[in-house]
Design an enzyme around this catalytic site. Sequence first.
Site, short mmCIF file in Angstrom:
data_model
loop_
_atom_site.label_atom_id
_atom_site.label_comp_id
_atom_site.label_asym_id
_atom_site.label_seq_id
_atom_site.Cartn_x
_atom_site.Cartn_y
_atom_site.Cartn_z
CE1 TYR A 24 -2.93 -3.17 0.25
CE2 TYR A 24 -3.44 -2.47 2.74
CZ TYR A 24 -3.63 -3.24 1.42
OH TYR A 24 -4.39 -4.74 1.68
CG LEU A 56 -18.29 -1.49 2.99
CD1 LEU A 56 -18.14 -0.23 3.09
CD2 LEU A 56 -19.60 -2.08 3.59
CB ILE A 112 -10.61 -4.40 7.62
CG1 ILE A 112 -10.22 -5.37 6.50
CG2 ILE A 112 -10.05 -4.95 8.97
CD1 ILE A 112 -8.88 -5.65 6.05
CE LYS A 137 -9.90 4.06 0.35
NZ LYS A 137 -10.18 4.49 -1.08
CB SER A 138 -14.34 5.33 4.50
OG SER A 138 -15.04 6.72 4.23
CB VAL A 139 -10.31 8.97 2.82
CG1 VAL A 139 -9.26 7.87 2.40
CG2 VAL A 139 -11.28 9.46 1.52
NE ARG A 188 -19.25 7.59 1.93
CZ ARG A 188 -19.10 7.45 0.54
NH1 ARG A 188 -17.72 7.05 0.03
NH2 ARG A 188 -20.03 7.55 -0.65
CG ASN A 213 -18.17 2.50 7.27
OD1 ASN A 213 -19.67 2.50 6.67
ND2 ASN A 213 -17.52 2.73 6.32
P1 NAD Z 1 -14.03 -1.90 0.79
O1 NAD Z 1 -15.10 -2.96 0.49
O2 NAD Z 1 -13.91 -1.40 2.06
O3 NAD Z 1 -14.86 -0.62 -0.07
C1 NAD Z 1 -14.11 0.51 0.06
C2 NAD Z 1 -14.91 1.78 -0.84
O4 NAD Z 1 -16.13 1.75 -0.27
C3 NAD Z 1 -14.49 3.03 -0.24
O5 NAD Z 1 -13.48 3.52 -1.44
C4 NAD Z 1 -15.64 3.97 -0.53
O6 NAD Z 1 -15.71 4.49 -1.73
C5 NAD Z 1 -16.62 3.09 -0.34
N1 NAD Z 1 -17.30 3.32 1.34
C6 NAD Z 1 -16.79 3.14 2.48
N2 NAD Z 1 -17.67 3.48 3.27
C7 NAD Z 1 -18.70 3.64 2.88
C8 NAD Z 1 -20.01 4.02 3.09
N3 NAD Z 1 -20.51 4.26 4.43
N4 NAD Z 1 -21.16 4.50 2.29
C9 NAD Z 1 -21.06 4.14 0.93
N5 NAD Z 1 -19.65 3.90 0.34
C10 NAD Z 1 -18.48 3.54 1.27
O7 NAD Z 1 -13.02 -2.19 -0.20
P2 NAD Z 1 -11.25 -2.27 0.02
O8 NAD Z 1 -10.91 -0.81 0.55
O9 NAD Z 1 -10.72 -2.85 -1.40
O10 NAD Z 1 -11.11 -3.07 1.04
C11 NAD Z 1 -10.89 -2.82 2.57
C12 NAD Z 1 -9.49 -3.07 3.13
O11 NAD Z 1 -9.44 -4.55 2.88
C13 NAD Z 1 -8.51 -2.37 2.26
O12 NAD Z 1 -8.41 -1.05 2.78
C14 NAD Z 1 -7.33 -3.09 2.83
O13 NAD Z 1 -7.09 -2.99 3.99
C15 NAD Z 1 -7.77 -4.55 2.70
N6 NAD Z 1 -7.58 -5.37 1.45
C16 NAD Z 1 -6.90 -6.44 1.47
C17 NAD Z 1 -6.83 -7.32 0.36
C18 NAD Z 1 -5.96 -8.35 0.45
O14 NAD Z 1 -5.52 -8.98 -0.52
N7 NAD Z 1 -5.47 -9.13 1.61
C19 NAD Z 1 -7.20 -6.84 -0.69
C20 NAD Z 1 -7.91 -5.64 -0.93
C21 NAD Z 1 -8.37 -5.04 0.23
#
Ligand code: NAD
Length: 284
Positions: free
Chosen positions: A54, A194, A233, A235-237, A241, A245
Amino acid sequence: MTEPLVSPVVTLRDGLELPQLGLGVYKVDNADIPGVISAALDIGYRLIDTAALYGNEESVGQALRESDVQREDIVVTTKIWNDDHGYDAARRAFDASMDRLGLDVLDLCLIHWAVPEQGLYVDTWRALIDLQEEGRVRSIGVSNFAEPELREIIDATGVTPSVHQIELHPFFNQARMREVNRELIIPTEAWAPLARGGELFTQADLHQIAAMHDATPAQVVLAWHRQIGTIAIPKSVSPERLRENFESLRIELTDAQMDLINELDRGIAGRTGMDPATMRRIGE
Ligand code: NAD
């Protein structure tokens, strides 16, 4: 005043208490990390999931040092990337991650992908076992392992991963892999909980369930994760949100609502990432 929210925890086989709801920081820019981590810790998040891939371990470490929350109250996860498989390479990669994070002891280290065609995952697993024995990491696990490779590392070393992080969300609910994890007594952690936002949130059933709880579709999906027992886990910035969450912890879905969400599963067609067995995406 409402009670401050505290995530339930899952106690791993080596004693680490992993909060069931944490923060993923994939694709969070270094510039955004201080604000995101500070907001998340204020809200109550105590699990931060990063990875060497990352490119933000340094800013994650910095943000943790700047926080008032005690280091021992936060669980930090990082991962060994695919180019760093093999005993020596994995140890070097671990050292490099620790330098970037600036931590004395890591909480949880995962092998990011098994990468079966390299055939080095057992050696990589041995490196993590030794690092744990040396006290450099409290807990060790894997991510993105198909069943044969998962069983192989256990059979070869006698050490079972403390957690298995896999893609998991209502469109791809991984019933089979969860079953395997359960049989091996490995808690399942959900990445992309999500489904990366987007289409999942257009589902009529989710909107109807959300309306009944005065909640949002994202909150309903996160409540579903908690109730099926996964560690999620998202993700949001955005601070809004992040709070939204975390507030999912207040929601309790009925069995009928859980069933409706279980029916959203699309099998492997619902996968957004690579298949751990082939390292290919759908259609590739
Ligand atoms: P996620 O399913 O967490 O989706 C993130 C997206 O959902 C955000 O970019 C945002 O646009 C949206 N979101 C978040 N909260 C929301 C809300 N309340 N309402 C509307 N939209 C919302 O997807 P991700 O980021 O790919 O996965 C989460 C975490 O998992 C990553 O940050 C990382 O730490 C981990 N991850 C691990 C692997 C792995 O290979 N082990 C791969 C991908 C991700």
